[in-house]
Design an enzyme around this catalytic site. Sequence first.
Site, PDB file in Angstrom:
ATOM      1  N   ILE A  65      36.734  46.998  32.288  1.00 52.74           N
ATOM      2  CA  ILE A  65      35.970  47.215  31.052  1.00 52.74           C
ATOM      3  C   ILE A  65      34.977  46.068  30.939  1.00 52.74           C
ATOM      4  O   ILE A  65      35.374  44.894  30.851  1.00 52.74           O
ATOM      5  CB  ILE A  65      36.879  47.226  29.812  1.00 52.74           C
ATOM      6  CG1 ILE A  65      37.974  48.282  29.957  1.00 52.74           C
ATOM      7  CG2 ILE A  65      36.066  47.479  28.545  1.00 52.74           C
ATOM      8  CD1 ILE A  65      39.010  48.227  28.840  1.00 52.74           C
ATOM      9  N   TYR A  66      33.687  46.395  30.947  1.00 50.59           N
ATOM     10  CA  TYR A  66      32.642  45.371  30.836  1.00 50.59           C
ATOM     11  C   TYR A  66      32.196  45.247  29.386  1.00 50.59           C
ATOM     12  O   TYR A  66      32.039  46.249  28.686  1.00 50.59           O
ATOM     13  CB  TYR A  66      31.454  45.726  31.726  1.00 50.59           C
ATOM     14  CG  TYR A  66      31.744  45.478  33.178  1.00 50.59           C
ATOM     15  CD1 TYR A  66      31.467  44.246  33.761  1.00 50.59           C
ATOM     16  CD2 TYR A  66      32.334  46.463  33.968  1.00 50.59           C
ATOM     17  CE1 TYR A  66      31.765  43.999  35.094  1.00 50.59           C
ATOM     18  CE2 TYR A  66      32.643  46.227  35.296  1.00 50.59           C
ATOM     19  CZ  TYR A  66      32.346  44.991  35.849  1.00 50.59           C
ATOM     20  OH  TYR A  66      32.653  44.751  37.157  1.00 50.59           O
TER      21      TYR A  66
END
Lengths: 178, 178
Positions: free
Chosen positions: B36-37
């Site tokens: 998850i960025y």
Amino acid sequence: MIEVEVKARIDSFKEMEEKLEKLGAVKSKREFQEDIYFASPIVDFAKTDEALRIRTTDNNTFITYKGPKLNDKAKTRKEVEMAIESAQKAKDIFEEVGFRAARTVRKNRQYYTYENFEISLDDVEGLNPYMEIEIALDDSQDYSTAQDKIFKLFERLGITDGFERTSYMELLENLNND
Amino acid sequence: MIEVEVKARIDSFKEMEEKLEKLGAVKSKREFQEDIYFASPIVDFAKTDEALRIRTTDNNTFITYKGPKLNDKAKTRKEVEMAIESAQKAKDIFEEVGFRAARTVRKNRQYYTYENFEISLDDVEGLNPYMEIEIALDDSQDYSTAQDKIFKLFERLGITDGFERTSYMELLENLNND
């Protein structure tokens, strides 16, 4: 998780330890805690009433976020505590993304448990003796009942004033600004 | 730590697995990775060339910060990777302090090791096959030598073009913007 927590100044650790033991509270771990508090690049956590810190104890390291207090009397607030591998790495990451290590609070904390209360005798470097009583709630539970129970326990321990909503970090800050 | 890493498009995983085994590379773990960025509230990580992500694998969870690339050819950059207790808690903390979950990248990664190289065959959801070769350096070591070694290894594996400096996250983003 929501934590309901109230702290108060006390006269002496020794006297309070005796009262706690008479009450039937169980002495549990004693640990040294070093908390590094961070300043946000976008808001003033003192004004938004939030806190972001890294806590290093004798055995563990955590990142803790504390949300704004939900009411006036107790420190009822959202808390997220997450175990991490390394305080140094966490500090490095926070600093890289714009946070600044603002203040460090060091204390020896003696824990007691009694019913569903967690009681802490806090010997904070630079401050007078304090005692904290806490109940952890699921997000859904009612916190005003918990708060009442905490104040009743303080009363049973002979404490009816000296309650303090200001965090140890801010108390230390206020001392330095005098 | 500084990581020196180069990736390139490949034609087929099967063909590359055979070449790696012929070379003497050792097949190690295969794992599913979900990254998850996060988007920063103060800078555009795409412009500052940084990344902050939570990686969840079959067995572990990490927070990773990647600094700007230090040179043009390889992806040589500062990397801080820290094991954490929970992706959900980390996401909660990041969001509370102003970050926003911007994009999720999922892939199956097959690791190989060869000498001091770490080689990854990356089957990224939504992208063609890629291979990544990496050397980890102490902060003090010279990275241009490491970079040369990586390109030589690619050559031995028959790859002389198709190198890609854009991250998987950005490659997916570019696809979506077409």
